[in-house]
Write a protein that holds these residues in place. Structure first.
Motif, mmCIF file in Angstrom:
data_model
loop_
_atom_site.group_PDB
_atom_site.id
_atom_site.type_symbol
_atom_site.label_atom_id
_atom_site.label_comp_id
_atom_site.label_asym_id
_atom_site.label_seq_id
_atom_site.Cartn_x
_atom_site.Cartn_y
_atom_site.Cartn_z
ATOM 1 N N TRP A 215 47.448 -13.266 2.832
ATOM 2 C CA TRP A 215 47.429 -12.160 1.885
ATOM 3 C C TRP A 215 46.410 -12.387 0.768
ATOM 4 N N ILE A 216 46.323 -13.594 0.277
ATOM 5 C CA ILE A 216 45.326 -13.905 -0.760
ATOM 6 C C ILE A 216 43.918 -13.687 -0.215
ATOM 7 N N ALA A 217 43.680 -14.101 1.018
ATOM 8 C CA ALA A 217 42.363 -13.917 1.629
ATOM 9 C C ALA A 217 42.052 -12.432 1.809
ATOM 10 N N LEU A 218 43.016 -11.637 2.261
ATOM 11 C CA LEU A 218 42.796 -10.202 2.460
ATOM 12 C C LEU A 218 42.545 -9.488 1.128
ATOM 13 N N ILE A 219 43.306 -9.822 0.115
ATOM 14 C CA ILE A 219 43.111 -9.195 -1.200
ATOM 15 C C ILE A 219 41.758 -9.596 -1.780
ATOM 16 N N SER A 220 41.407 -10.855 -1.632
ATOM 17 C CA SER A 220 40.098 -11.309 -2.115
ATOM 18 C C SER A 220 38.967 -10.587 -1.404
ATOM 19 N N LEU A 221 39.090 -10.406 -0.106
ATOM 20 C CA LEU A 221 38.083 -9.689 0.671
ATOM 21 C C LEU A 221 37.966 -8.240 0.208
ATOM 22 N N ALA A 222 39.100 -7.597 -0.048
ATOM 23 C CA ALA A 222 39.082 -6.208 -0.507
ATOM 24 C C ALA A 222 38.426 -6.098 -1.880
ATOM 25 N N VAL A 223 38.745 -7.002 -2.786
ATOM 26 C CA VAL A 223 38.139 -6.988 -4.125
ATOM 27 C C VAL A 223 36.633 -7.218 -4.023
ATOM 28 N N TRP A 224 36.221 -8.166 -3.208
ATOM 29 C CA TRP A 224 34.790 -8.437 -3.024
ATOM 30 C C TRP A 224 34.077 -7.201 -2.477
ATOM 31 N N ALA A 225 34.686 -6.529 -1.479
ATOM 32 C CA ALA A 225 34.052 -5.349 -0.872
ATOM 33 C C ALA A 225 33.902 -4.230 -1.896
ATOM 34 N N VAL A 226 34.931 -3.998 -2.687
ATOM 35 C CA VAL A 226 34.858 -2.942 -3.701
ATOM 36 C C VAL A 226 33.787 -3.269 -4.736
ATOM 37 N N MET A 227 33.745 -4.506 -5.188
ATOM 38 C CA MET A 227 32.721 -4.913 -6.166
ATOM 39 C C MET A 227 31.321 -4.743 -5.589
ATOM 40 N N ARG A 228 31.137 -5.139 -4.371
ATOM 41 C CA ARG A 228 29.828 -5.038 -3.712
ATOM 42 C C ARG A 228 29.391 -3.583 -3.578
ATOM 43 N N LEU A 229 30.307 -2.715 -3.174
ATOM 44 C CA LEU A 229 29.973 -1.302 -2.995
ATOM 45 C C LEU A 229 29.686 -0.620 -4.331
ATOM 46 N N THR A 230 30.446 -0.940 -5.374
ATOM 47 C CA THR A 230 30.204 -0.292 -6.662
ATOM 48 C C THR A 230 28.913 -0.775 -7.293
ATOM 49 N N GLN A 231 28.541 -2.018 -7.085
ATOM 50 C CA GLN A 231 27.275 -2.508 -7.617
ATOM 51 C C GLN A 231 26.105 -1.839 -6.926
ATOM 52 N N HIS A 232 26.194 -1.615 -5.630
ATOM 53 C CA HIS A 232 25.109 -0.970 -4.892
ATOM 54 C C HIS A 232 24.968 0.488 -5.288
ATOM 55 N N SER A 233 26.069 1.222 -5.393
ATOM 56 C CA SER A 233 25.958 2.644 -5.698
ATOM 57 C C SER A 233 25.589 2.876 -7.157
ATOM 58 N N ALA A 234 25.968 1.985 -8.055
ATOM 59 C CA ALA A 234 25.644 2.166 -9.468
ATOM 60 C C ALA A 234 24.196 1.823 -9.758
ATOM 61 N N GLY A 235 23.611 0.942 -9.004
ATOM 62 C CA GLY A 235 22.246 0.513 -9.282
ATOM 63 C C GLY A 235 21.271 0.937 -8.221
ATOM 64 N N ARG A 236 21.100 2.217 -8.042
ATOM 65 C CA ARG A 236 20.156 2.708 -7.039
ATOM 66 C C ARG A 236 18.747 2.697 -7.600
ATOM 67 N N HIS A 237 18.195 1.512 -7.759
ATOM 68 C CA HIS A 237 16.822 1.359 -8.219
ATOM 69 C C HIS A 237 16.190 0.241 -7.430
ATOM 70 N N ASP A 238 14.919 0.107 -7.617
ATOM 71 C CA ASP A 238 14.179 -0.939 -6.914
ATOM 72 C C ASP A 238 14.689 -2.300 -7.353
ATOM 73 N N ALA A 239 14.915 -3.198 -6.400
ATOM 74 C CA ALA A 239 15.461 -4.512 -6.708
ATOM 75 C C ALA A 239 14.501 -5.335 -7.563
ATOM 76 N N THR A 240 13.207 -5.028 -7.528
ATOM 77 C CA THR A 240 12.243 -5.789 -8.317
ATOM 78 C C THR A 240 12.200 -5.325 -9.767
ATOM 79 N N GLU A 241 12.765 -4.164 -10.057
ATOM 80 C CA GLU A 241 12.757 -3.616 -11.413
ATOM 81 C C GLU A 241 13.998 -4.084 -12.163
ATOM 82 N N PRO A 242 13.826 -4.724 -13.297
ATOM 83 C CA PRO A 242 15.002 -5.147 -14.070
ATOM 84 C C PRO A 242 15.809 -3.945 -14.533
ATOM 85 N N ARG A 243 17.099 -4.113 -14.668
ATOM 86 C CA ARG A 243 17.969 -3.006 -15.067
ATOM 87 C C ARG A 243 17.639 -2.472 -16.458
#
Length: 76
Positions: free
Chosen positions: A8-36
């Motif tokens: 259960w700890i592994a599944l919850i950790s995986l879910a939290v990681w996936a949500v964090m990864r997806l929100t970071q990608h959708s929030a920062g739709r800019h060129d990776a070489t350009e600083p925020r």
């Protein structure tokens, strides 16, 4: 039975990681070489860059500069 909490700890950790990864990608739709926190280009700078790279010709550049000057708020 003892592995169930670890599973259960592994599944919850995986879910939290996936949500964090997806929100970071959708929030920062800019060129990776350009600083925020890089300053955004002004319309004039974009126009100058496009003219310098040959994307637009001199006539289009002049016309766009005139239009930008008309819509640009002046000192009050």
């Amino acid at each position: 039975m003892a592995l169930m909490p670890i599973l259960w700890i592994a599944l919850i950790s995986l879910a939290v990681w996936a949500v964090m990864r997806l929100t970071q990608h959708s929030a920062g739709r800019h060129d990776a070489t350009e600083p925020r926190n890089a300053p955004r280009e002004t319309p004039e700078e974009i126009l100058d860059r496009r003219f310098a790279s040959g994307e637009i010709d001199a006539e289009a550049y002049t016309e766009a500069r005139k239009r930008l000057a008309v819509h640009r708020p002046g000192p009050r």
